[in-house]
Write a protein that holds these residues in place. Structure first.
Motif, PDB file in Angstrom:
ATOM      1  N   LEU A  93      32.835  37.090   9.422  1.00 25.16           N
ATOM      2  CA  LEU A  93      33.499  38.138  10.198  1.00 25.16           C
ATOM      3  C   LEU A  93      34.961  37.803  10.488  1.00 25.16           C
ATOM      4  N   ASN A  94      35.286  36.559  10.584  1.00 28.39           N
ATOM      5  CA  ASN A  94      36.646  36.119  10.901  1.00 28.39           C
ATOM      6  C   ASN A  94      37.268  35.465   9.669  1.00 28.39           C
TER       7      ASN A  94
ATOM      8  N   PHE B 224      26.760  40.223  20.739  1.00 30.94           N
ATOM      9  CA  PHE B 224      27.492  40.692  19.541  1.00 30.94           C
ATOM     10  C   PHE B 224      28.236  41.976  19.865  1.00 30.94           C
TER      11      PHE B 224
ATOM     12  N   LYS C  44      37.218  44.161   9.612  1.00 24.54           N
ATOM     13  CA  LYS C  44      36.532  45.376  10.055  1.00 24.54           C
ATOM     14  C   LYS C  44      35.499  45.904   9.043  1.00 24.54           C
TER      15      LYS C  44
ATOM     16  N   TYR D 111      36.640  46.275  18.491  1.00 24.91           N
ATOM     17  CA  TYR D 111      37.402  46.320  17.232  1.00 24.91           C
ATOM     18  C   TYR D 111      37.179  47.628  16.479  1.00 24.91           C
TER      19      TYR D 111
ATOM     20  N   LEU E 187      27.759  35.553  12.701  1.00 25.33           N
ATOM     21  CA  LEU E 187      29.227  35.553  12.789  1.00 25.33           C
ATOM     22  C   LEU E 187      29.901  35.127  11.499  1.00 25.33           C
TER      23      LEU E 187
ATOM     24  N   PHE F 116      32.367  42.440  19.733  1.00 23.08           N
ATOM     25  CA  PHE F 116      33.017  43.104  18.595  1.00 23.08           C
ATOM     26  C   PHE F 116      33.135  44.624  18.713  1.00 23.08           C
TER      27      PHE F 116
ATOM     28  N   VAL G 228      39.353  39.563  12.744  1.00 21.97           N
ATOM     29  CA  VAL G 228      38.063  40.191  12.440  1.00 21.97           C
ATOM     30  C   VAL G 228      38.228  41.129  11.250  1.00 21.97           C
TER      31      VAL G 228
ATOM     32  N   ARG H  50      27.957  45.123   9.085  1.00 18.61           N
ATOM     33  CA  ARG H  50      26.960  44.430   9.904  1.00 18.61           C
ATOM     34  C   ARG H  50      26.286  45.412  10.870  1.00 18.61           C
TER      35      ARG H  50
ATOM     36  N   LEU I 179      32.478  43.926   9.586  1.00 20.00           N
ATOM     37  CA  LEU I 179      31.900  44.246  10.887  1.00 20.00           C
ATOM     38  C   LEU I 179      31.142  45.574  10.829  1.00 20.00           C
ATOM     39  N   LYS I 180      31.785  46.580  10.194  1.00 22.33           N
ATOM     40  CA  LYS I 180      31.121  47.880  10.089  1.00 22.33           C
ATOM     41  C   LYS I 180      29.810  47.763   9.296  1.00 22.33           C
TER      42      LYS I 180
END
Length: 598
Positions: free
Chosen positions: A495-496, A553, A503, A560, A492, A557, A501, A509, A506-507
């Motif tokens: 990510l924040n 996970f 993005k 999003y 995590l 997420f 978040v 990850r 996140l993408k």
């Protein structure tokens, strides 16, 4: 003839030592009758299976032998060197010899051809059949199922042999009688040994033989040795005691002359085998020989007189010790064989190494079939070494006084195997595959030990627990090298940002997770975990770590990402897909991950 013999006896009574008395015609008449009778008894050509030779319907030819011996002794005593009676004495001597030669031929023929049924050597009962009925192999050699009709003479034949032997000995032809007996019985025993498959082989011939040929000679030797020790020699002694019942010392001497040479010949074969070039594949045949010599040591006392038994026991002890020492050297050579395996070829997929399979199969067979014998061999050898060390003023140390010498060396072999496998594991560039390799081999070793109470007892619980602990460590090492890195994609951190978040992160990850998991699946599907239980345990362990983390996970997420193409691009796997692909790991198959399930 009876009347003529009565006249001869009457002449002896009247003579009473008077050498000047005239020789009566009755002696020549009697000699004529004997010559005529002897011509009728010329021994015909005989063949195997002929009925018992008819020495004489009324046994009178044996009487003739007795009479001729008495006549020869009386005439020799009374007339001595009187040249006037030289012709008569020569004739009596010649006819007496003719009669004795006939008796010798008849004696030999009876020994060779008058057996009721030719002794047969049948097949041994199967090993499992003996075990089922609680019978040992030695007991099988005592049963009529294996040996029958030895030596095979009827009581009538034995009585006749005894009478002929008595007459030949009393007639001064004991040497001819003894020689005929020993030679005939020696040939009979040789014939039996040949039927058992054991042929006469010199020490030089044994040492020149290739092992493939030599090892085929060992089972027949064992069969022959046991048959001789358990049946043949004792029956041979009884035969000698029966035929020469009037003189036990003669029976004993002939038995010793006949059998000691045979026994030494059997021992010489074992001695020659012990001098052959060592190799690990010879160990079990050597132990078979050792057990045969050991198990029949006490029979020597029962078979042979003290002076002969002492010599044979010394020879047997020497041969057995040499076989035992060679067996120890061969067993120790296994450790050298393991340590010399420096090959750098990797076993595909991290599977069990051939060296592990060979070593464990070898040790399992050795312990299950020969554990007690190996214990004894190593113990005896250790006592000799300890005695030598004491005489030289050296102290003997032992790391574990509770372990037997054999157990100590067995542990050394296991440790050597472990060390060589550890070296070979480093040939794999992938640390995770190296751990799989050690897990496969470690599991194989433990399973072999678990399946063999004999190895487990020798190796001890401490070693077993230590190996189990190492196996768990390799398991953790594998998970750490492979799956902890994958879990890093689900971290995590980062990510924040300010409660929102990010993005792009996140993408990335999801993208990293997909790529890494696909690579793991592609690579590790070709890896091998042949033990089904360990394979299942690994998959369950992996699933227990990855699937809950990925499901959490994904649930947190996935919302999003924009529905549609963006979701399909970055979320390639559902938790069920991950579980399915994990189940495909370690099958030794090349595989690729497909699209997610819909």
């Amino acid at each position: 003839m009876e009347k003529a013999w009565e006249d001869v006896q009457h002449f002896f009574l009247e003579l009473e030592g008077d050498a000047d008395s005239e020789i009566p015609e009755s002696i020549n008449q009697y000699l004529d009758l004997v010559e005529e009778k002897a011509c009728k008894h010329e021994l015909p050509e005989k063949s195997k299976g002929c009925p018992l030779p008819d020495l004489d319907d009324d046994g009178s030819f044996l009487k003739v032998g007795q009479q001729m011996s008495k006549l020869h002794k009386h005439v020799s005593k009374i007339f001595g060197l009187d040249s006037r009676q030289g012709h008569l004495m020569n004739r009596i001597g010649r006819i007496h010899q003719q009669v004795m030669c006939y008796l010798e031929d008849e004696f030999r023929a009876l020994l060779e051809e008058s057996r009721i049924v030719e002794p047969e050597v049948n097949q041994e009962p199967a090993a499992d059949q003996c075990a089922e009925h609680g019978e040992g192999q030695d007991q099988a050699f005592r049963s009529n199922e294996v040996l029958s009709n030895f030596p095979g003479y009827s009581q009538e034949a034995l009585d006749t042999l005894n009478k002929i032997a008595m007459e030949m000995i009393s007639g001064g032809y004991e040497f001819e009688c003894y020689e005929a007996y020993v030679m005939t019985r020696r040939n009979a025993i040789e014939e039996i040994l040949n039927k058992l498959g054991f042929e006469k082989i010199s020490i030089d011939d044994v040492q020149k033989m290739q092992w493939d040929a030599l090892q085929r000679e060992i089972p027949p030797w064992i069969k022959a040795f046991k048959a001789c020790a358990n049946v043949y020699l004792s029956e041979e002694r009884k035969l000698a005691e029966t035929v020469f019942s009037d003189d036990p010392s003669v029976a004993k001497t002939l038995f010793n002359s006949l059998t000691c040479v045979l026994f030494l010949r059997l021992l010489n074969f074992a001695e020659a085998v012990s001098l052959s070039k060592r190799s690990t594949d010879k160990l079990f045949k050597f132990l078979d020989i050792y057990e045969t010599l050991r198990d029949h040591f006490s029979t020597i006392d029962n078979l042979f007189p003290e002076e002969c038994a002492k010599e044979l026991k010394e020879q047997l002890t020497t041969t057995r010790s040499r076989i035992g020492e060679t067996a120890i050297c061969i067993f120790r050579d296994l450790e050298n064989l393991i340590q010399s395996d420096t090959g750098r070829t990797q076993v595909p997929g991290g599977a069990v190494h051939p060296l592990t399979r060979y070593t464990m199969s070898y040790l399992k067979y050795a312990c299950e079939k020969y554990s007690d014998t190996l214990e004894q061999v190593f113990k005896d050898h250790s006592e000799i070494e300890r005695a030598d060390s004491t005489s030289q003023g050296n102290s003997q140390s032992n790391d574990d006084e509770n372990q037997s010498p054999f157990s100590i060396h067995l542990t050394k072999i296991m440790d050597s195997l472990d060390s060589v496998l550890d070296t070979k594991s480093k040939l794999y560039k992938d640390v995770a595959l190296s751990s799989i390799f050690m897990m496969n081999n470690g599991r194989y070793i433990l399973q072999k030990i678990k399946a063999s109470p004999e190895i487990r007892q020798e190796i001890g619980d401490n070693w077993y627990r230590k190996k189990s602990y190492e196996l768990r460590n390799y398991h953790q090492s594998y998970k750490r090298e492979t799956w902890m890195n994958l879990l890093g994609c689900l971290n995590l951190e980062g990510l924040n940002v300010n409660g929102k978040v990010v993005k792009p992160v996140l993408k990335e990850r999801f993208k990293s997770f997909n790529a890494m998991f696909e690579e793991i699946h592609k690579t590790q599907s070709s890896w091998v975990v042949s033990d089904k239980q360990m394979q299942s345990e690994l998959r369950v362990s992996i699933s227990g770590v990855i699937i809950p983390a990925y499901r959490s996970f994904l649930g947190r997420f996935s919302g999003y990402l924009s529905p549609g193409r963006q979701t399909e691009k970055y979320i390639k796997f559902q938790p069920e897909d991950i579980e399915t692909y994990i189940e495909e790991l370690f099958d030794g198959n090349t595989a690729s991950t497909g699209r997610k399930r819909t």
